[in-house]
Scaffold this active site. Sequence first.
Site: not given
Lengths: 296, 93
Positions: B31-33
């Site tokens: 996932p981000c970040p």
Amino acid sequence: MQKRSYTDAQFQELRTGGIIKQRQKDYFILRTRIPGGHLKADILKKYSLIAKKYGRDYVHISTRQGIEIPWIHIKDIQKVLNDLKKLGILRGACGSRSRNLIACPGASVCRFGFVDTEKLAKKLDKVAFGKDVPKKFKVAITGCPNSCAKPQENDLGFQAQGEPEVDLSKCIGCTLCAKVCEKICRRGKREPAIITDENKRPIYRKEHCFFEGDCIRVCPVSAWKVKKAGFAVYIGGKVGRFPKLGIKIADFVNEKEIPRIIKNTISSYNRIAEKEERFGEALERQDLEAIKKEIL
Amino acid sequence: MDKSHKEWQKEISNGVSELKVDQRLDLKGIPCPLNFVKTKLKLEGMEAGEILEVVLDDGEPIVNVTASVKEESHQILKVEKICQHWKLIIKKV
């Protein structure tokens, strides 16, 4: 030390200058202002000096980008005001005056900002702050449609916006612009402003655009650029006991027009509102088109 | 090299045959970040001019990582959708 006594009229005068009576006898809150929320670190240290010398070793950060120093004793008011002046701390406003102009950080650091709103706020302090009005008057300026400085909740709000344009010779046909556009337009219940042709090249349809610049940010080869930046103008917003959002009266207003618009709006407010009435309330009795002409 | 890495290498080999890829990074499911952090660290360990290929999830990952890599001034050569994922080809500056 001899205690100086103040009349009611003098208290009112102090109030408009940001000295607010506390619930405790003989104690006052000192309200200061930080235009656009941008404060030099050296000045921040001076707040600490004042809070230690006259207050109780703490400050309150207000929702209007000011710092308030509570627990100033009545006998110290004059001294503290002299010190503020020497140290370069700006006084805030209370009562029937226009308030500190607030801003988001803007394009100086924020990846979403179209305009350096902090810098602009400093310039606009002179025209926006401390003017006599029927009740109060708040101005906010925000660097993009994310509206972090909440222009729609202020009596007068400026929200930067950017019209994009694409250089198809740079485009690599990745379609990310259309992807981010579709997402934002779906949330805004509009047709996408960017669609793609059979070669995966973008076609821009300005009439659907929210001017938030997602296409510009995502484009891997900088084919999308800002063609034109300007401000949407909102009037009559307020919160309080009877909240209402501001009404948008213009799009893509030039930055240079802002001082004039602030002046015009304050004089319009003074003309149409009864005492103790906010601009948004007074606007309800007015012909909006006529007010627009007066302001813009 | 783990199995999934080999799998997507096979999956994407057709699309980028004209580019010489020096390093690869499979960020499916990251996932981000964190996906950008891993991309940034990988790029930091590479020589200027070398090419990195990253595979990212659809949605936020491809949008955010593309924008962030561009902001770091690296050159993006190609962005391509492959099935449910995206492939990003970056030239380290």
